[in-house]
Write a protein that holds these residues in place. Structure first.
Motif, short mmCIF file in Angstrom:
data_model
loop_
_atom_site.label_atom_id
_atom_site.label_comp_id
_atom_site.label_asym_id
_atom_site.label_seq_id
_atom_site.Cartn_x
_atom_site.Cartn_y
_atom_site.Cartn_z
N ILE A 52 -1.31 5.34 -4.10
CA ILE A 52 -1.67 4.32 -5.54
C ILE A 52 -1.80 3.09 -4.79
CG2 ILE A 52 -0.88 3.36 -7.74
CD1 ILE A 52 0.83 5.84 -8.20
N LEU A 53 -2.90 2.48 -5.04
CA LEU A 53 -3.23 1.13 -4.71
C LEU A 53 -3.40 0.32 -6.13
CD1 LEU A 53 -4.15 -1.28 -3.07
CD2 LEU A 53 -6.64 -0.17 -3.00
N MET A 54 -2.25 -0.59 -6.68
CA MET A 54 -2.31 -1.22 -7.82
C MET A 54 -3.63 -2.32 -7.62
SD MET A 54 -0.15 0.30 -9.57
CE MET A 54 0.35 -1.03 -10.80
N LEU A 55 -4.52 -2.57 -8.51
CA LEU A 55 -5.48 -3.55 -8.79
C LEU A 55 -4.83 -4.69 -10.12
CD1 LEU A 55 -8.60 -1.65 -8.48
CD2 LEU A 55 -7.24 -2.59 -6.55
N THR A 56 -4.80 -5.77 -9.67
CA THR A 56 -4.51 -6.41 -10.76
C THR A 56 -4.71 -8.08 -10.59
OG1 THR A 56 -2.53 -7.06 -12.14
CG2 THR A 56 -2.18 -7.10 -9.82
N ALA A 57 -4.64 -8.83 -11.65
CA ALA A 57 -5.10 -10.32 -11.60
C ALA A 57 -3.62 -10.97 -11.52
CB ALA A 57 -5.71 -10.74 -12.94
N LEU A 58 -2.35 -10.03 -11.80
CA LEU A 58 -1.38 -10.77 -11.62
C LEU A 58 -0.74 -10.74 -10.22
CD1 LEU A 58 0.06 -8.80 -14.61
CD2 LEU A 58 -0.52 -11.10 -14.67
N GLY A 59 -0.66 -12.00 -9.40
CA GLY A 59 -0.51 -12.06 -8.19
C GLY A 59 0.69 -12.60 -7.75
N ARG A 95 3.92 -8.26 -7.72
CA ARG A 95 3.85 -7.38 -6.63
C ARG A 95 5.21 -6.55 -6.11
NH1 ARG A 95 1.68 -12.02 -4.49
NH2 ARG A 95 3.16 -12.31 -2.81
N VAL A 96 6.36 -7.24 -6.34
CA VAL A 96 7.57 -6.65 -5.97
C VAL A 96 7.73 -5.30 -7.02
CG1 VAL A 96 10.01 -6.63 -5.93
CG2 VAL A 96 8.60 -8.20 -4.79
N SER A 97 7.38 -5.73 -8.42
CA SER A 97 7.61 -4.79 -9.40
C SER A 97 6.97 -3.44 -9.05
CB SER A 97 7.16 -5.19 -10.63
OG SER A 97 8.22 -6.53 -11.05
N GLY A 98 5.51 -3.72 -8.93
CA GLY A 98 4.86 -2.57 -8.71
C GLY A 98 5.13 -1.78 -7.65
N LEU A 99 5.52 -2.21 -6.41
CA LEU A 99 6.07 -1.58 -4.95
C LEU A 99 7.52 -1.01 -5.43
CD1 LEU A 99 5.14 -4.27 -2.58
CD2 LEU A 99 3.73 -2.16 -3.11
N ASP A 130 1.95 2.18 -3.44
CA ASP A 130 1.81 2.09 -2.02
C ASP A 130 1.37 0.68 -1.67
OD1 ASP A 130 2.59 5.02 -1.23
OD2 ASP A 130 1.27 5.43 -2.89
N ASP A 131 0.48 0.28 -2.33
CA ASP A 131 -0.14 -0.94 -1.96
C ASP A 131 -0.63 -1.95 -3.16
OD1 ASP A 131 -1.15 -3.32 -0.14
OD2 ASP A 131 -2.61 -1.90 0.77
N TYR A 132 -0.91 -3.04 -2.99
CA TYR A 132 -1.18 -4.03 -4.23
C TYR A 132 -2.32 -4.96 -3.55
CZ TYR A 132 0.83 -6.04 -8.35
OH TYR A 132 1.23 -6.26 -9.66
N LEU A 133 -3.34 -5.15 -4.52
CA LEU A 133 -4.53 -5.91 -4.14
C LEU A 133 -4.85 -6.78 -5.25
CD1 LEU A 133 -6.58 -6.64 -2.13
CD2 LEU A 133 -8.00 -4.76 -2.89
N ALA A 145 -6.63 3.01 4.91
CA ALA A 145 -5.30 2.92 5.31
C ALA A 145 -4.03 3.81 4.64
CB ALA A 145 -4.53 1.33 5.26
N LEU A 146 -4.29 3.87 3.12
CA LEU A 146 -3.67 4.64 2.30
C LEU A 146 -3.94 6.30 2.62
CD1 LEU A 146 -3.54 2.92 -1.12
CD2 LEU A 146 -1.74 3.14 0.52
N ALA A 147 -5.23 6.61 2.78
CA ALA A 147 -5.80 7.78 2.97
C ALA A 147 -5.34 8.38 4.43
CB ALA A 147 -7.21 7.93 3.04
N ARG A 148 -5.09 7.42 5.32
CA ARG A 148 -4.55 7.93 6.74
C ARG A 148 -3.13 8.29 6.60
NH1 ARG A 148 -7.47 3.66 8.73
NH2 ARG A 148 -5.74 2.48 9.21
N ARG A 149 -2.26 7.31 5.65
CA ARG A 149 -1.05 7.44 5.70
C ARG A 149 -0.53 8.75 4.64
NH1 ARG A 149 1.64 2.92 2.18
NH2 ARG A 149 0.36 1.72 3.98
#
Length: 232
Positions: free
Chosen positions: A83-90, A95-99, A104-107, A122-126
């Motif tokens: 899961i790659l989180m997409l958000t305007a909340l930076g 970020r810590v809450s989502g992780l 798996d990652d945060y953008l 990177a996530l796909a390889r993982r």
């Protein structure tokens, strides 16, 4: 690659869908939290989608059920979909809450499309390494890379590579025939913050080509002028 986009902003979702389809990925789109949760559950069970790596792009602010709740529910159900989180909340707290809830990652929006592609790769390889840990050897023609020992050979001849050359070769061998732009190689091998105007990719491709291709009848590393590199 299979990519599930969960995004309620139609313009953002359409942009992501068009761009990722152009990269050759299979795309599904959900507009609400509950819809995204259901589609992710189905994706995890669908054998037709199990033959390729899958990634979920999950917006945080969603109607019906926010992205954090969706992520938490999936992890509680045993779904290991990256899961790659997409958000305007930076903020760091966001970020810590989502992780902590299993992302798996945060953008953070707005983001560069090339960075998104690099993080998806990177996530796909993982995900591939976790799902198929036994597959430790990459092979393209007579070129072999043993991921356990990070040893490379071609036609039985051992090839000595530096750590950076190994990372570059592993990226190219992870998707034989796929075209990798210089920007995507930079983001994957050197990090997303490397100067995009540097010629370091071209320098390392020349070094890698000298070790992998010179002295062999058939070259494996190919340049597509103005676009990037592929190995096939």
């Amino acid at each position: 690659m299979n990519i599930l986009i969960v995004e309620d902003d139609r313009r953002v979702a359409d942009f992501l869908e068009r761009g990722l389809r152009a990269e050759g990925h299979r795309i599904q789109v959900a507009r609400t939290g509950p819809e995204g949760l259901q589609m992710a559950m189905e994706l995890a069970r669908d054998p037709l989608w199990a033959d390729a790596p899958s990634v979920m792009l999950l917006d945080v602010m969603l109607p019906g059920m926010n992205g954090l709740e969706v992520c938490q529910t999936l992890r509680a159900s045993g779904v290991a979909l990256p899961i790659l989180m997409l958000t305007a909340l930076g903020t760091v707290e966001d970020r810590v809450s989502g992780l902590k809830l299993g992302a798996d990652d945060y953008l953070v929006k707005p983001f560069a499309f090339e960075e998104l592609l690099a993080r998806i790769e990177a996530l796909a390889r993982r995900g591939r390494s976790l799902a198929a840990a036994a597959t430790s050897t990459l092979q393209v023609a007579d070129l072999l890379l043993d991921r356990d020992t990070m040893r490379v050979s071609r036609a039985g001849q051992v090839i000595e590579l530096t750590a950076r050359e190994l990372a570059l070769l592993e990226l190219l061998m992870s998707a034989p025939g796929r075209l990798f732009s210089r920007e995507r190689i930079l983001a994957n091998v050197w990090g997303a913050h490397e100067d995009p105007l540097t010629n370091v990719v071209d320098v390392y491709i020349r070094r890698l080509r000298a070790k992998v291709d010179e002295g062999f009848e058939r070259p494996l590393i190919h340049t597509v002028r103005g676009l990037g590199y592929r190995l096939e």
